[in-house]
Design a protein around this motif. Structure first.
Motif, PDB file in Angstrom:
ATOM      1  N   HIS A  15      28.301  -1.734  31.229  1.00  0.00           N
ATOM      2  CA  HIS A  15      29.148  -2.912  31.413  1.00  0.00           C
ATOM      3  C   HIS A  15      28.690  -3.803  32.551  1.00  0.00           C
ATOM      4  O   HIS A  15      29.463  -4.247  33.377  1.00  0.00           O
TER       5      HIS A  15
ATOM      6  N   THR B 247      36.450   0.295  24.764  1.00  0.00           N
ATOM      7  CA  THR B 247      35.398   1.170  25.278  1.00  0.00           C
ATOM      8  C   THR B 247      35.786   2.615  25.025  1.00  0.00           C
ATOM      9  O   THR B 247      36.953   2.915  24.748  1.00  0.00           O
TER      10      THR B 247
ATOM     11  N   LYS C 161      38.330  -5.314  26.404  1.00  0.00           N
ATOM     12  CA  LYS C 161      37.145  -4.916  25.663  1.00  0.00           C
ATOM     13  C   LYS C 161      37.261  -3.431  25.350  1.00  0.00           C
ATOM     14  O   LYS C 161      37.423  -2.609  26.247  1.00  0.00           O
TER      15      LYS C 161
ATOM     16  N   GLN D  18      41.910  -3.666  17.678  1.00  0.00           N
ATOM     17  CA  GLN D  18      41.534  -4.944  18.273  1.00  0.00           C
ATOM     18  C   GLN D  18      42.769  -5.644  18.838  1.00  0.00           C
ATOM     19  O   GLN D  18      43.893  -5.346  18.483  1.00  0.00           O
TER      20      GLN D  18
END
Length: 606
Positions: A111, A94, A92, A33
């Protein structure tokens, strides 16, 4: 028939790369993250034995196509937000999935959809145990640009066409020892928003497939057989598929013949011909063209064709022949029968006329020449599999590059009643989509051609003033037709007939959806050589496509089309000019939605 002016086919696959192994290279990209305090995202190194391209990436978007790019020469770590022309794009996580050997990301599905110019950035890390060069293949729908450690290594923003998502671009990454930053810009097209990437192992597998294709390719130069239809399992009643990618014709004795596609509009397609001796009340499938898989297991396809009774009364079968869906060369073939009203037809051995596909009947010009429109498809259509446009699996192939100058609509002509055929000329329409030409000759000898395109309206228009040798630059047609085949035909009265989809009217034209507007198939007449069109007889209000037609000596017009295709039926409409002019059946001879052939699913509905 003697065929002349042929492009010399080639079966050699030239490759412009030498494969490099990733021996000790370890690719890492499992990303965690975002770390707001540091404003970067750390990498997590994978095992040294993995040796695969990164699957974990970070997506930044969405932006517009013309939004200024981030300055990747100043970026060494994946940030939590990416600055693109003052626009802050958040990261983000993916994951790229394995799809047909390569890693694949469908941004359209996952998306937020796609429209022309939608832009996203993908970033990941690659770990290398030493300075080295690594060969990579990548593709995007529609365009992409790739940086490695701030240096541009691939840029297709200005050169790629639409629908080039497969591995068209091969390039070398210069990796340094330790961590390397890979950044990708992807710009969407009209219908797709995808990215695909792979390394040396995947490219080697791709090359092996190309070699197997090259071994089997010469088989498509051997004439296929026109066989009596004695295998009912190949009929639409048992395969649950029917495609109107053929046509209808009528013999001097009044027998009707229809040609239609079986199994699929894809690599395993075959063609069937049926006859009716009672004016279309009943039909019997009489002939089939279908060939087995090649020694290397590739299907052989007969997707398009048409049938035509020439001025001497002979029945012609024109068809396309390819290895898989579109091998990049394909072939226009023709066979003829001198006794189309006989109980048992005797066909000539099919002969190859030219490279490409054929879907439209010839027209007979005023000087007696037969003009046959054909199409050599673009490289972006090359594929073995039955994939949609954005998943064509051979776009990166270098097979048949010698044919690239002729990838357009090509017009073949015969001046000796089909004994020989020559290429007269050709024309390329921007945004072409299979071309599917519709032709007619005007009273002054000018030949007008409509070519199917992705634009709105769905056809471009071109003109030849010298019997097909030279053609004007195609321009968008004034005919409001979506992206779908239409029919034009000179009638015995001198009028012109046009059958098209009447869906680009009013508010419908503002939300152009080319593949969902194939309804309201309607017939029109022109008394002034196509300057204006009148009438409007509705033949089919439902989804119905690929109209083709013929006129009988008594003036009646027969049009066939497929309705609902996959689980539907081949239907016929019979009408007169009087019906078309009135916009409704008034002649007493009009028959609409007459079943010709139906699939099992359609029969169950009854």
């Amino acid at each position: 028939m003697k065929v002349t002016n042929m492009n010399t086919p080639t079966n050699l696959i030239t490759r412009r790369h030498a494969l490099l192994t990733l021996a000790a290279v370890c690719i890492a990209a499992a990303l965690t993250q975002s770390v707001a305090a540091q404003n970067t995202i750390p990498a997590k190194t994978t095992s040294a034995a993995n040796c695969e391209f990164p699957t974990d990436w970070f997506l930044f978007g969405m932006a517009e196509r013309n939004t200024p790019e981030p300055d990747f020469t100043t970026i060494t770590d994946i940030p939590a937000t990416l600055n693109a022309g003052g626009l802050s794009l958040s990261a983000k996580a993916t994951r790229l999935e394995h799809c047909r050997r390569f890693l694949y990301l469908d941004l359209q599905t996952d998306h937020g959809g796609a429209w022309l110019g939608r832009t996203a950035y993908l970033l990941t890390y690659i770990e290398s145990d030493a300075d080295r060069s690594v060969e990579v293949g990548a593709g995007a729908d529609a365009r992409m640009k790739i940086w490695c450690n701030g240096r541009v290594v691939c840029d297709s923003l200005a050169t790629d066409d639409m629908y080039t998502e497969h591995i068209k671009n091969r390039f070398t990454l210069q990796l340094r020892k330790g961590r390397n930053l890979l950044a990708v810009k992807v710009i969407s097209g009209y219908h797709g928003f995808m990215f695909r990437i792979g390394g040396a192992r995947e490219l080697a597998e791709e090359d092996a497939t190309e070699r197997r294709i090259a071994e089997d390719q010469p088989l498509t130069l051997i004439p296929p057989r026109i066989r009596p239809f004695i295998e009912p399992e190949f009929g639409p009643e048992n395969t649950n598929y029917i495609h109107g990618c053929g046509g209808i014709t009528r013999t001097p004795g009044g027998r009707l013949w229809v040609l239609f596609g079986g199994e699929q509009d894809g690599p395993k397609a075959w063609q069937l011909m049926a006859a009716s001796d009672d004016d279309g009340k009943s039909w019997t499938t009489r002939h089939i063209i279908k060939e087995p898989r090649t020694p290397n297991g590739f299907p052989r396809s007969f997707r398009e064709g048409n049938i035509w009774v020439d001025p001497t009364g002979r029945l012609w079968w024109f068809f396309s022949y390819s290895l898989g869906y579109c091998d990049g060369r394909e072939g226009v073939w023709a066979a003829h029968c001198d006794n189309p009203d006989a109980e048992n037809l005797e066909w000539s051995i099919p002969e190859r006329l030219y490279d490409g596909i054929v879907l439209t009947k010839p027209i007979v010009l005023q000087d007696g020449a037969w003009l046959l429109p054909t199409s050599l498809l673009s490289r972006t259509d090359m594929t073995l599999a039955n994939q949609p446009h954005f998943e064509r699996d051979r776009r990166e192939s270098r097979a048949f590059v010698e044919l690239d100058p002729w990838r357009m609509t090509n017009f073949l002509a015969s001046t000796d009643q089909g004994k020989t055929w020559q290429r007269r000329g050709g024309v390329f329409a921007a945004g072409r989509d299979f071309d599917e030409p519709a032709l007619f000759e005007k009273a002054d000898g000018t030949v007008v051609g409509f070519l199917r395109t992705y634009s709105m309206p769905g056809y471009s228009e071109t003109t030849s003033f010298d019997h097909g040798f030279n053609w004007s630059k195609p321009v968008p047609s004034a005919i409001p037709q979506p992206n779908a085949r239409m029919l034009t035909k000179r009638l015995a009265s001198g009028r012109l007939l046009m059958v098209r989809h009447n869906t680009l009217q009013g508010e419908a034209a503002k939300s152009f959806k080319p593949y969902t507007m194939r309804t309201h198939l309607t017939a029109y007449l022109s008394d002034d050589d196509g300057v204006s069109w009148r009438g409007g007889l509705l033949l089919e209000e439902r989804w119905g496509t690929y109209p083709d037609g013929v006129q009988a000596v008594d003036g009646r017009i027969y049009v066939v089309y497929d309705q609902d295709r996959g689980a539907g039926q081949l239907l016929m409409a019979v009408f007169t000019e009087e019906d078309v002019a009135a916009g409704k059946p008034v002649s007493g001879r009009c028959r609409l939605k007459v079943p010709v052939k139906q699939t099992a699913a359609q029969l169950i509905k009854k």
